[in-house]
Design an enzyme around this catalytic site. Structure first.
Site, mmCIF file in Angstrom:
data_model
loop_
_atom_site.group_PDB
_atom_site.id
_atom_site.type_symbol
_atom_site.label_atom_id
_atom_site.label_comp_id
_atom_site.label_asym_id
_atom_site.label_seq_id
_atom_site.Cartn_x
_atom_site.Cartn_y
_atom_site.Cartn_z
ATOM 1 N N THR A 235 -18.506 142.297 81.826
ATOM 2 C CA THR A 235 -17.754 143.214 80.965
ATOM 3 C C THR A 235 -17.634 142.674 79.543
ATOM 4 O O THR A 235 -17.488 141.480 79.327
ATOM 5 C CB THR A 235 -16.349 143.399 81.568
ATOM 6 O OG1 THR A 235 -16.492 143.854 82.902
ATOM 7 C CG2 THR A 235 -15.527 144.397 80.781
ATOM 8 N N GLY B 218 -12.710 136.603 84.628
ATOM 9 C CA GLY B 218 -11.849 135.687 85.371
ATOM 10 C C GLY B 218 -12.462 134.306 85.463
ATOM 11 O O GLY B 218 -13.670 134.174 85.605
ATOM 12 N N GLU C 35 -14.682 146.963 90.440
ATOM 13 C CA GLU C 35 -15.617 147.405 91.483
ATOM 14 C C GLU C 35 -15.780 148.929 91.433
ATOM 15 O O GLU C 35 -15.890 149.591 92.455
ATOM 16 C CB GLU C 35 -15.145 146.983 92.884
ATOM 17 C CG GLU C 35 -14.692 145.546 93.045
ATOM 18 C CD GLU C 35 -15.732 144.527 92.648
ATOM 19 O OE1 GLU C 35 -16.893 144.925 92.420
ATOM 20 O OE2 GLU C 35 -15.399 143.347 92.540
#
Lengths: 719, 719
Positions: B152, B191, B468
């Protein structure tokens, strides 16, 4: 974090920059932002807010840069400093209560002085005698006594009668003894109590000679005036972190047989005669009950702008953000589509945009009604206090106590106003609270970042759904009133044989009579073509649900408990009716007609229709069952009219949110920036403002070291 | 704070203590908690969890006492320590991946190693060649390389094709140059990147000789192995605080023309030949796409227990909490009513209780289907890789990339499975996320306290609605598949002249054919009296909505964008159908029939009916419009059956949540304690555990001092 390297500073956004996107949006629309803003708020208030904003922005204590990064103690420390400075500025600039409130709204987080400035002062003022004003209020107004309003207990929320704290009259030395008999009697959730208050108004069961006279207000000193440590036999502290509202010191408080003088029972409406040891009710508190209606009306008014903040952020960001190309776009279209062009996004945001205006006009309508009513009441009071006796058994209720809906109200109009304020408070705050979360999600992944400015605003607002009457509980009071009115309408029919509305009927009576009169003829509302018919369809549905509930309760003798879900639906239907009615009323008002240019008026009318038809479609089964409209009308609303209205609103969305005039400083949101520089702002906050980037981890799981480097400076707040 | 004074310690709860309340609740019900728990989870897993719980509780690094009080940096410091210890324990006890996951669930907050342990390792393993496993995976498995999965970007979320980061092949020295051309190309939300990773898998557009070959995965070192400082021309850091997930170091990452060796492009599915400088696709990645289906199926399975945590807390607390007396109670009833007895509370909580089981069984069904399908696929692969060619144009997609629903899937069953996993992921995570907030509000005021354990759990879960596959985006993919299947059904009819299901039809094809076959006869489903009919009514509604959407799209030629709202409804309807079908399937399974005693089976059946009928009533307009049932049936469901089912569930509510077997340590909730000691626990945390009570304010607004006393000790975490 040290400033970003030069090669990072040199980077631009890809494609059309956010600032250009918003500029183009604004160019496309002919909505007159300034005139609309003036109509919504008045020029005086907009200028006042601008003046206050300048003062706040110039003061480093109000700097917001570190707000989102701080932990609980650091946040409350900063907020204590801000509360102090706010008080200093109030004195310095001789701010009115409204100006002080405006400053608070711009700061947008509660300070620990919040409940002192509101409930503590109000209660002393409204429930104290002139002698008590001398004794307590003066010092409180000077912030020498800093106080709070201690009602809720660990084991008791909405049910005031169930409070456990006692105040026992002691005739020997003319004192009251405050006592907390159980752990569950601990005062809990009390704003400004946890850390800042040295005094409290304590709601406690008054016991005289073994008899309980119900909850009454007492003033108690709780902390030492010098050291600020708790007094003996008083246990007081902060109740810990919460979902939001963490700049407030909500507190707990327990008394172990603490004596307070006779003068500390607030005695305007009831007192203990120190000579005879008798309980006395010297006055009719009905005017005080109006406070609750006033507070709820304000919640309704604010709900519009609370939601508008979220809608402003979401609509601006969705106009900047691009994602995917339109599936039907020409093959050579390389640019991704603005997210706001997707109908699924419009379906989530535009009804909320319309709701902001609907709630704002409804709140304004409520407050006007309240003022009219207060003036009328005061005349009545002067004219002889006719109803004094009727409510006396409930004397001693406070602004936070049960409202008159639990009593036997004297004035029919007052009862109607109260019921409406309950229904609207519940519906408006639920709409705003849940709407904010919809706005947050409509911002996609970035809505989850604190820098979106949505999560904290949402979390801080949520208590409004619980306080001043829990939103579920309130719907019972509304239904009780509607059932009572329906019974009166039926009884009146038995006596007079007709259901015609008469002069002096309140609105609820009128709509119930209309329904009864037409019940056997049916309705034929042109909901898609006529505004008045649309409002009438909402009224019809309320009346239908009311008489249905009445039948369940009075004829089928169903238990109250088994009807709670129906009551929730009924109250919501009544609130929704009031909202469309008020919105429509504002549209046809002469003020609006004269102040706004035609394209702006047209757009407000479009928003009204979207609001009313989208709600109708959402609640379609009740509209259909009550025969307020046909299934075909509902289908047309869903498939034709609502999508068409969305399309009409689309080009004006950005200007419509601009008209709420939120300064960037107030929004404190990367996504909602007026200039559209979403990504630059987001990046700056994440990189340069973020104190976590001043430490370096040791990632080796076998090393005992956690931080290899720790360059955090002292970030503590100061005044 | 120093410990509470003796007179406070001596206080009890008023009335019946919470512990007694829950004891009585448990006595009233004959649901077999242990057998039900075993059926839900198996004995092995329950015992394994208990074993791991003992290990974690014994270790001071996992002590949760200060969790709710810590600020961002303190929280992530604590979570870094926990992540390290978790790794040490994994090595020490030789834990499997499942055991490591179980430990994470008990700790219930992400650690900064989370994405290393999942996405980084998975991607290296699945997309690396054996040589690359040697080069990267080994060190990563030993936690020498700590990594993340960087896809992302600041300006690009769901649309992977729009990523801006480039990896340009440099034939001169056989390297790739990673570069971030714009600010919006900054990797974002990644993350484990912000503070802990020293390596990253970076998704970047592969450019060879000026031509873009789409996004591909590259391994890049980003921080120095000794100092852990960022390497030159790499800008990396934490993206700042979020609504939740604050123990994770989601990060940003920018490259300024950074060279990486040829070996760093993960080359299992596609690579650049260093000799010819040509792009090569050596293998069919279709098995990899299964990963997404597997991940989504797990989200569905987890959504049941995610929601069950909230429902457990709310049902236990509402059984302890008392508020008001029942309006129809006898005059002399002094005790307040348990909140769970109010129908408005049951209406909010019991459908969620039923949903927990429904989602759990559905997730289990999905995973079984996935495993069957994988086995079948592997056989096919062996049998000649028939479909190899068909998907190759999209080679290089990753587990987080667009799924096969955007491709042209080879296997019909695979497509059906994918579509179902999309629909269910969206529906299940939305149900769980929104349900948690309903649980929080059902706890009244105390639900707002962090000690309720609900707000943080809710906020930490919310990203699941976005990652997801965003829950709104996914519904388009589901609808696309349903439309395609409907077209195939129509086409098949043209060829064969009948709509009979044939052997090998997947479920979607079968329900569409059934609908078409019966369309002109109509349906007469006994939804209130027969379980199979109830499921069939859900299938009917899906088919109706599918053919309606097909008509809008293919016959009326409506734009894709204008149908997005319909598609959302369609996908939700399909998911709801799958859920009731799976729940009903689980009920009639031989495993359930043989393992559970009759009263427990009966209660599960009651929950199934409540789930299906409550949902039907909520979505009534679609059921009615599709003629899947009559208005009368819907009215009966609302007024008779659903309230009756609620009443049947009421006495078993506490035992039903007990069967989810959450240890108190995992819930970390005052309100949700197994023993019902709600108020004692709440008080202890607020008073004795609360570090804010170690400071004393100076409340005088004119004093520069903020804290008169500050006794906070050093609360920093250590290993």
């Amino acid at each position: 974090m040290p400033s970003n390297p030069d090669w990072v500073k040199a980077l631009n956004e890809s494609g059309r920059p956010g600032s250009k996107c918003l500029e183009l949006e604004r160019d496309k629309s002919n909505v007159d932002v300034d005139k609309l803003a003036t109509f919504l708020f008045t020029n005086e208030i907009l200028q006042r807010n601008a003046r206050i904003l300048d003062i706040l922005k110039a003061d480093p204590v109000f700097d917001k840069t570190q707000n989102y990064f701080r932990g609980r103690i650091e946040r409350i420390e900063a907020s204590l400093a801000r509360g102090k400075r706010l008080r200093q500025l109030t004195v310095e600039h001789n701010w009115t209560k409204e100006e002080y409130n405006a400053a608070n709204e711009l700061i947008s987080e509660p300070t620990p002085y919040g409940l002192h400035a509101s409930m503590f002062l109000i209660t002393l003022r409204e429930q104290g005698t002139p002698e008590q004003h001398e004794l307590f209020l003066k010092k409180a107004e000077a912030y020498e006594y800093v106080g709070c309003y201690a009602q809720t207990e660990l084991g008791h929320g909405s049910n005031v009668r169930g409070l456990e704290t006692t105040a026992t009259w002691n005739p020997d030395d003319k004192t009251f003894i405050l006592h907390s008999p159980h752990l569950t009697s601990s005062k809990w959730w009390i704003g400004s109590l946890g850390k800042v208050a040295n005094h409290a108004v304590v709601m406690a069961q008054l016991i005289i000679d073994g008899k309980n006279y119900g909850p009454h207000p007492f003033v108690a000193q709780i902390r030492d005036m010098k050291t600020h440590e708790p007094l003996e036999n008083i246990h007081v502290g902060d109740i810990g972190p919460k979902f939001g509202y963490n700049t407030m010191d909500n507190g707990f408080l327990l008394f172990n047989q603490v004596k307070i003088p006779h003068a500390n029972m607030l005695a305007r409406f009831s007192r203990v005669d120190p000579e005879t040891n008798k309980y006395m009710r010297p006055s009719n508190p009905s005017l005080v009950y109006g406070t609750l209606t006033w507070v709820r009306s304000n919640i309704v008014l604010q709900s519009g702008s609370v939601l508008a903040r979220g809608v402003t952020i979401a609509i601006r960001y969705c106009s900047v953000r691009r994602q995917f190309t339109d599936r039907d776009a020409p093959e050579d279209e390389v640019r991704e589509n603005q997210v706001i062009n997707y109908t699924m996004v419009q379906q989530r945001l535009f009804p909320l945009l319309a709701a902001c205006f609907a709630l704002h006009f409804t709140g304004r309508g409520m407050i006007e009604l309240y003022n009219t009513n207060q003036a009328m009441m005061q005349q009545k009071e002067k004219a002889g206090k006719q109803n004094a006796g009727k409510v006396s058994e409930d004397a001693g209720q406070t602004p936070r106590g049960a409202g008159p809906e639990e009593l036997n109200p004297g004035a029919d109009l007052l009862a109607d106003l109260h019921s409406t304020s309950c229904a609207l408070k519940a519906h408006a705050s639920t709409t705003a609270g849940e709407g904010l979360e919809v706005c947050r999600r409509a911002c996609g992944g970035h809505g989850y970042s604190s820098f979106a400015g949505l999560a904290s605003w949402y979390a801080d607002y949520l208590p409004t759904l619980t306080w001043e009457g829990d939103n579920y509980m309130l719907t019972q009071q509304v239904s009780r009133y509607l059932l009572k009115t329906a019974r009166a309408v039926n009884k009146n029919f038995k006596n007079t044989g007709n259901f015609n509305a008469v002069n002096g009927d309140n609105d609820t009576t009128a709509i119930l009579k209309t329904y009864k009169r037409r019940q056997d003829i049916g309705a034929a509302f042109d909901v898609l073509g006529n505004d008045e018919d649309l409002v009438a369809a909402y009224a019809w549905r309320v009346a239908y649900l009311t008489f249905q509930a009445l039948q369940h309760r009075d004829e089928e003798k169903q238990s109250w408990n088994s009807l709670l879900v129906d009551f929730y639906r009924l109250s919501t239907a009544h609130a929704q009716y009031m909202v469309v009615k008020n919105f429509q009323g504002a549209l046809s008002s002469s003020a609006l007609q004269s102040q706004l240019p035609t394209p702006t008026k047209t757009m407000l009318h479009t928003l009204f229709r979207l609001h009313a038809l989208h709600t109708l479609e959402k609640e379609s089964s009740e509209f259909f069952q009550s025969a307020a409209c046909t299934i075909r009308q509902i289908q047309l609303a869903r498939t034709k009219t609502v999508p068409q209205l969305m399309g009409e609103i689309r080009p004006h969305a950005v200007r419509l949110v601009d008209s709420w005039k939120f300064p960037d400083w107030q929004l404190d949101s990367s996504l909602g920036r007026y200039d559209g520089d979403v990504y630059g702002d987001m990046f700056k906050r994440a990189s340069e403002d973020n104190p976590l980037n001043n430490v370096v981890f040791d990632p080796n799981p076998n090393s005992k070291t956690l931080f290899k480097r720790d360059d955090r400076g002292n970030l503590r707040s100061k005044l």
